[in-house]
Design a protein around this motif. Structure first.
Motif, PDB file in Angstrom:
ATOM      1  N   ASP A   1      66.357  33.628  34.400  1.00  0.00           N
ATOM      2  CA  ASP A   1      65.101  34.991  34.927  1.00  0.00           C
ATOM      3  C   ASP A   1      66.247  36.276  35.146  1.00  0.00           C
ATOM      4  O   ASP A   1      66.996  36.660  36.100  1.00  0.00           O
ATOM      5  CB  ASP A   1      65.087  35.087  36.421  1.00  0.00           C
ATOM      6  CG  ASP A   1      63.779  35.720  37.279  1.00  0.00           C
ATOM      7  OD1 ASP A   1      64.586  36.436  36.675  1.00  0.00           O
ATOM      8  OD2 ASP A   1      63.684  35.122  38.402  1.00  0.00           O
ATOM      9  N   PRO A   2      65.728  36.891  34.127  1.00  0.00           N
ATOM     10  CA  PRO A   2      66.682  38.496  34.244  1.00  0.00           C
ATOM     11  C   PRO A   2      66.590  39.718  35.945  1.00  0.00           C
ATOM     12  O   PRO A   2      68.204  40.044  36.117  1.00  0.00           O
ATOM     13  CB  PRO A   2      66.503  39.379  33.016  1.00  0.00           C
ATOM     14  CG  PRO A   2      64.725  39.308  32.982  1.00  0.00           C
ATOM     15  CD  PRO A   2      65.125  37.761  33.315  1.00  0.00           C
ATOM     16  N   GLU A   3      65.499  39.166  36.540  1.00  0.00           N
ATOM     17  CA  GLU A   3      65.518  39.955  37.473  1.00  0.00           C
ATOM     18  C   GLU A   3      66.442  39.324  39.329  1.00  0.00           C
ATOM     19  O   GLU A   3      65.866  39.514  40.294  1.00  0.00           O
ATOM     20  CB  GLU A   3      64.018  39.728  37.696  1.00  0.00           C
ATOM     21  CG  GLU A   3      63.430  40.772  36.565  1.00  0.00           C
ATOM     22  CD  GLU A   3      62.223  40.891  37.077  1.00  0.00           C
ATOM     23  OE1 GLU A   3      60.963  41.025  38.403  1.00  0.00           O
ATOM     24  OE2 GLU A   3      60.793  42.027  36.414  1.00  0.00           O
ATOM     25  N   TYR A   4      67.023  37.942  38.934  1.00  0.00           N
ATOM     26  CA  TYR A   4      66.602  37.407  39.797  1.00  0.00           C
ATOM     27  C   TYR A   4      68.633  37.829  40.184  1.00  0.00           C
ATOM     28  O   TYR A   4      69.286  38.021  39.769  1.00  0.00           O
ATOM     29  CB  TYR A   4      67.763  35.282  39.698  1.00  0.00           C
ATOM     30  CG  TYR A   4      67.620  34.994  41.110  1.00  0.00           C
ATOM     31  CD1 TYR A   4      66.534  34.932  41.562  1.00  0.00           C
ATOM     32  CD2 TYR A   4      68.894  34.618  41.009  1.00  0.00           C
ATOM     33  CE1 TYR A   4      67.146  33.975  43.455  1.00  0.00           C
ATOM     34  CE2 TYR A   4      69.013  33.321  41.984  1.00  0.00           C
ATOM     35  CZ  TYR A   4      68.167  33.302  43.082  1.00  0.00           C
ATOM     36  OH  TYR A   4      68.473  32.486  44.524  1.00  0.00           O
ATOM     37  N   PRO A   5      69.086  38.363  41.517  1.00  0.00           N
ATOM     38  CA  PRO A   5      70.066  38.916  41.731  1.00  0.00           C
ATOM     39  C   PRO A   5      71.156  38.344  41.789  1.00  0.00           C
ATOM     40  O   PRO A   5      70.955  37.047  41.935  1.00  0.00           O
ATOM     41  CB  PRO A   5      69.522  39.467  43.349  1.00  0.00           C
ATOM     42  CG  PRO A   5      68.776  38.313  43.857  1.00  0.00           C
ATOM     43  CD  PRO A   5      68.001  38.218  42.347  1.00  0.00           C
TER      44      PRO A   5
ATOM     45  N   LYS B   1      73.411  31.750  35.947  1.00  0.00           N
ATOM     46  CA  LYS B   1      72.864  31.854  37.290  1.00  0.00           C
ATOM     47  C   LYS B   1      72.604  30.197  37.310  1.00  0.00           C
ATOM     48  O   LYS B   1      72.737  28.790  36.604  1.00  0.00           O
ATOM     49  CB  LYS B   1      71.278  32.236  37.015  1.00  0.00           C
ATOM     50  CG  LYS B   1      71.772  34.029  37.273  1.00  0.00           C
ATOM     51  CD  LYS B   1      71.071  34.744  36.941  1.00  0.00           C
ATOM     52  CE  LYS B   1      70.971  36.089  37.042  1.00  0.00           C
ATOM     53  NZ  LYS B   1      69.744  36.409  37.124  1.00  0.00           N
ATOM     54  N   GLU B   2      72.403  29.314  38.986  1.00  0.00           N
ATOM     55  CA  GLU B   2      72.233  28.562  39.313  1.00  0.00           C
ATOM     56  C   GLU B   2      70.252  28.228  38.190  1.00  0.00           C
ATOM     57  O   GLU B   2      70.095  28.607  38.303  1.00  0.00           O
ATOM     58  CB  GLU B   2      72.231  27.881  40.673  1.00  0.00           C
ATOM     59  CG  GLU B   2      71.350  29.091  41.177  1.00  0.00           C
ATOM     60  CD  GLU B   2      71.572  30.590  42.086  1.00  0.00           C
ATOM     61  OE1 GLU B   2      71.522  31.049  42.998  1.00  0.00           O
ATOM     62  OE2 GLU B   2      73.378  30.961  40.619  1.00  0.00           O
TER      63      GLU B   2
END
Length: 707
Positions: A113-117, A106-107
């Motif tokens: 962050d596993p919860e960041y969509p 991810k960016e």
């Protein structure tokens, strides 16, 4: 009378700004509410307003202008709202999901962050079609293009109603023939769609970045095409003798055709003109290190110039989408005059990023808004004129502002409306200070070495508080501050960027000859393009940059250099420039290590004649502009004090005002905190300076008074 005027238009989320300049140095600013559902309507409304105030009809202005320039948020808004065109992707088979894999992470900021969509895909999976073809990293063809698979992709897109197509193949920058042939097939079978070919739009090494850039461009192209066609047609109906120019994210102007073909360059076109305006304002004092902050109704934008040059970014994640093309580095925060105050689950007050925008707007606009905003807080604190903004054309309802703050913040928190308003003011300031630090401190710059420049209609109410918090001792505020980006457009030049891949080590005559040949090829093309646009050798200039790295590094950094003949001996200059830039960015360099180039780029600029500088007549003393006093709050105690209010239109060059005070300009309100001194320069710019001795004296007086 021909070519007497120059018109700049900057469409923001809440207001659309107009700057009308003439050759005698006269510059006037006008503002109307933006019309997001029909951006061209705001242009019509603005020209109508100019006619009402000046008596000059839209036909007179446009037909007698050498340049009409438009900076637009149409592309940005489409990307934010995911309201772009239905887009299809043709990729090398097996690489259809590179935009979803996103280099495996991810960016930055959310990598772990596993919860960041995941980001919303601009091209859904069913509109990504892989075709058989393969080019190796040395540019040789491994697998020929399967043209029937390209045709089948087109038939699929036709069934699905695709409006725009992007093509991006692996290593196409070294062998673009496959992409070009696929493009011919798309044009043959889908003649009405917009087409983006990755190796033409962004001919740089890195497949993911190139594919993502091509998709964003294709996603926005039909939207920008419709907008450009509408604007061009309107200006032609008014008798325009010259084509409308559009401002680009790279800090230069371009024709409408360029903007529709390269729509990705129009994403951040509005705030990208701020650095040019800042340097123009700072020129009388030889200021070249300037941080510009622009607080409008919806967002807060920050740009930085160092040694007279704006920071430029490439290969960045913008709104979660990787974009490779060079863009003026703009840090954007959801903090504007319309930012909404709210209470979080912990019972703490927050500001934004939600915004009331222009529809319905802050509660005090009395247009149906019920939530408390930054503008409502500034009104309660006494900073804004209760008679209204924009010269009274936008009335403010104090009671509606008070009710909104009381209902949603003050009563739930058990504090007074005044304390809640100052809390809103303080929180939004802290949010903006943190964003300024990201542009300066986190990139190795000490903000205390810079001047703070004010842009945007809402910024001047916060500017001394921001400077105080950052330790910045000088502030520039133009009389045109609320439309500074529109002003930056009318003093900007035409600029095009030309790129090429150049995977080569900086060793030997062959490498030097290759780099020199690439630069000459790019610059010859750019020069010819500008000459066809009416420029001559006398007003064309070139800047070069190279993406370089130590051999074995994964990522490269961009190094700017002046044009010179790249000989084998000159390679040492390139290496030295890279070592210096690497140390500046990462605090170390490795002069003993081999250096390689990945990509090269030339920025070709055509200089445009600049309008005359504003001239302000000498003043008669600040007392001549004193309108009266108003109760204002400058502390968390919420206690109001009578504070002088000055009419900016009555101030002249050399007039000085000591804070606390407020200067009311037609389109902005300047709040001068205790400890600051403002002086109006003949160029129409207020220079604000912080004086520690005065600040200490004011504080001591306040303590004595309270005692």
């Amino acid at each position: 009378m021909q070519n007497q005027y120059r018109l700049g238009i900057d469409a923001g989320g809440t207001f659309t700004d107009f700057i009308l300049a003439d050759r005698k140095g006269g510059v006037r600013i006008f503002k109307v509410l933006s019309t997001p559902t029909d951006p061209t309507m705001a242009i019509r409304n603005g020209l109508k307003l100019i006619e009402e105030e000046t008596g000059l009809s839209p036909e007179t202005i446009v037909s007698n202008s050498d340049l009409c320039i438009n900076g637009t948020t149409v592309g940005l808004n489409a990307l934010i709202t995911h309201n772009g065109a239905k887009t299809g992707l043709i990729a090398t088979k097996g690489h259809e999901d590179s935009i979803e894999i996103r280099l495996g992470h991810k960016e930055d900021g959310y990598r772990y962050d596993p919860e960041y969509p995941p980001a919303t895909m601009l091209v859904p999976r069913y509109l990504r079609r892989g075709v058989s073809e393969r080019v190796l990293s040395n540019g040789t063809v491994h697998t020929a293009l399967n043209e029937e698979e390209v045709r089948e992709a087109c038939r699929h897109f036709l069934r699905e109603g695709v409006e725009s197509v992007s093509i991006s193949f692996v290593w196409s920058v070294l062998h673009p023939e496959h992409e070009l042939r696929a493009g011919e097939i798309v044009r043959e079978m889908m003649p009405h769609v917009r087409l983006t070919i990755g190796s033409q739009l962004y001919p740089q090494v890195r497949e993911y970045t190139r594919t993502s850039t091509a998709i964003v461009n294709a996603y926005l192209a039909p939207i920008l095409q419709r907008y450009v066609e509408a604007v061009d047609a309107y200006f032609q109906s008014l008798g325009a003798r010259h084509p409308v120019r559009y401002f680009q994210s790279n800090g230069g102007l371009a024709l409408g055709k360029v903007v529709t073909d390269q729509s990705v360059y129009a994403i951040n076109s509005g705030p990208a003109s701020a650095p040019q305006a800042a340097l123009w304002l700072g020129e009388p004092w030889a200021m070249k290190d300037i941080i510009t902050v622009d607080m409008g109704g919806t967002s807060f934008d920050i740009t930085l110039t160092r040694d007279g040059r704006a920071n430029v970014s490439k290969n960045i994640d913008f709104l979660r989408y990787r974009i490779g093309i060079p863009m003026i580095q703009v840090e954007t925060l959801g903090a504007g005059g319309g930012s909404i105050g709210w209470i979080d689950s912990m019972g703490l007050m927050q500001m934004g990023p939600q915004s009331a925008g222009s529809e319905p707007g802050p509660a005090s606009y009395d247009q149906g808004g019920e939530r408390p905003t930054t503008t409502d807080a500034n009104l309660i604190l006494g900073y804004l004129n209760p008679d209204g903004l924009v010269g009274g054309r936008l009335p403010l309802n104090v009671e509606k502002a008070r009710k909104a703050i009381k209902t949603h913040l003050a009563d739930p928190l058990g504090i007074s409306v005044e304390k809640a308003a100052f809390g809103m003011f303080t929180i939004v300031n802290n949010n903006m200070v943190n964003a300024i630090r990201r542009v300066s401190v986190e990139r190795g710059y000490d903000p205390r070495d810079f001047v703070l420049n004010c842009a945007g209609g809402a910024t001047a109410a916060h500017i001394t508080a921001l400077a105080r918090e950052m330790g910045i001792r000088k502030v520039l505020i133009s009389k045109l501050a609320s439309g500074l980006c529109a002003f930056g457009q009318i003093i900007s030049d035409v600029k095009y960027n030309y790129m090429a891949p150049a995977p080569v080590r900086l060793e030997g005559a062959e490498a030097a000859a290759r780099l020199d040949g690439l630069f000459n090829q790019l610059e010859s093309r750019g020069t010819e393009d500008l000459k066809s646009d009416g420029f001559t050798d006398d007003n064309i200039s070139v800047r070069r940059s190279l993406d370089m790295r130590y051999v074995g590094q994964v990522h490269e950094c961009t190094v700017d250099v002046e044009p010179f003949e790249v000989t084998e001996a000159a390679l040492a200059r390139l290496k030295a420039a890279f070592h210096a830039r690497h140390e500046e960015l990462y605090t170390y360099s490795e002069p003993q290590s081999a250096v390689e180039v990945v990509n090269v780029e030339s920025a070709i600029t055509g200089a445009v004649d600049k309008p005359g500088r504003m001239e302000i007549a000498p003043g008669k003393g600040a007392h001549a502009a004193l309108k009266g006093t108003r109760e204002m709050i400058f502390n968390a105690d919420g206690i109001a004090h009578e504070t002088p209010v000055y009419d900016g239109a009555l101030l002249g060059a050399g007039d000085r005002i000591t804070g606390p005070a407020v200067i009311q300009e037609v389109t902005t309100t300047i709040v001068i905190e205790p400890g600051w001194l403002a002086e109006l320069d003949a160029s129409g710019v207020y220079l604000l300076s912080q004086h520690e001795a005065h600040a200490a004296r004011v504080l001591a007086d306040a303590v004595t008074e309270d005692a």
